[in-house]
Design an enzyme around this catalytic site. Structure first.
Site, PDB file in Angstrom:
ATOM      1  N   ASP A 156     -35.591  41.268  -1.446  1.00  0.00           N
ATOM      2  CA  ASP A 156     -34.906  42.261  -2.275  1.00  0.00           C
ATOM      3  C   ASP A 156     -33.544  41.721  -2.673  1.00  0.00           C
ATOM      4  O   ASP A 156     -32.951  40.924  -1.943  1.00  0.00           O
ATOM      5  CB  ASP A 156     -34.743  43.579  -1.509  1.00  0.00           C
ATOM      6  CG  ASP A 156     -36.047  44.352  -1.383  1.00  0.00           C
ATOM      7  OD1 ASP A 156     -36.930  44.192  -2.244  1.00  0.00           O
ATOM      8  OD2 ASP A 156     -36.172  45.136  -0.424  1.00  0.00           O
ATOM      9  N   ASP A 198     -40.276  46.287  -7.399  1.00  0.00           N
ATOM     10  CA  ASP A 198     -40.055  47.697  -7.071  1.00  0.00           C
ATOM     11  C   ASP A 198     -39.726  48.496  -8.332  1.00  0.00           C
ATOM     12  O   ASP A 198     -40.199  49.621  -8.514  1.00  0.00           O
ATOM     13  CB  ASP A 198     -38.910  47.852  -6.066  1.00  0.00           C
ATOM     14  CG  ASP A 198     -39.178  47.165  -4.741  1.00  0.00           C
ATOM     15  OD1 ASP A 198     -40.347  47.019  -4.353  1.00  0.00           O
ATOM     16  OD2 ASP A 198     -38.189  46.767  -4.088  1.00  0.00           O
TER      17      ASP A 198
END
Length: 161
Positions: free
Chosen positions: A115, A133
């Site tokens: 991330d 995402d």
């Protein structure tokens, strides 16, 4: 998105862009390094061993891989079950699948998801996330929007009768 080629292209673009950005982040940033881009937005390299918002953290990569494969299979089933004229929903399905595949690749390769996007203020920060995402979230939003538009259209037809 009536044909297989546009769908495969959309999925491929999401997966390719996600992989490219993750490779660049991994090569150019140290773990938990922050690069402020705007007063409220930064790149922040971290690893998520769970799913959204680190839920199911500690479960291990294999169960999360199985969950990811199940989600992909379910979305494919929904896609195949929806009429071909539901273009907005089909684009949403492609984005969800592309994002899920992008994160699945990380999980299979590393045991975690990379991330890097962080929205924040001095007193608050949102969960760190990645392009995959974002694609999943936008795709889910498009699917919901399509359902609302179809519902509204059907309701208007019922009122006209």
């Amino acid at each position: 998105m009536k044909g297989l080629l546009p769908a495969a292209t959309a999925i491929g673009l999401v997966v390719a862009a996600d992989r490219l950005i993750k490779i660049l982040i991994e090569r150019s940033m140290s773990y938990q390094e922050t690069i402020d881009l705007l007063p409220f937005f930064a790149l922040f390299r971290t690893h998520n061993q769970g799913i959204a918002f680190s839920m199911l953290w500690g479960l291990g990569p294999l169960p999360l891989i199985a969950i990811s494969l199940g989600v992909i299979a379910f979305v494919l089933w929904l896609w195949r079950s929806s009429p071909a004229d539901r273009v907005v929903a089909h684009l949403g399905f492609a984005l969800v699948i592309g994002g899920a595949v992008g994160n699945l690749i990380d999980r299979a390769m590393y045991g975690y998801v990379i991330d890097y996007f962080l929205f924040h203020t001095p007193a608050w920060s949102f969960a760190v996330f990645n392009l995959a995402d974002a694609a999943i979230t936008i795709g889910a939003g498009l699917i919901i929007l399509d359902e609302l538009l179809v519902w509204r259209r059907e309701r208007a037809i019922e009122k006209a009768d």
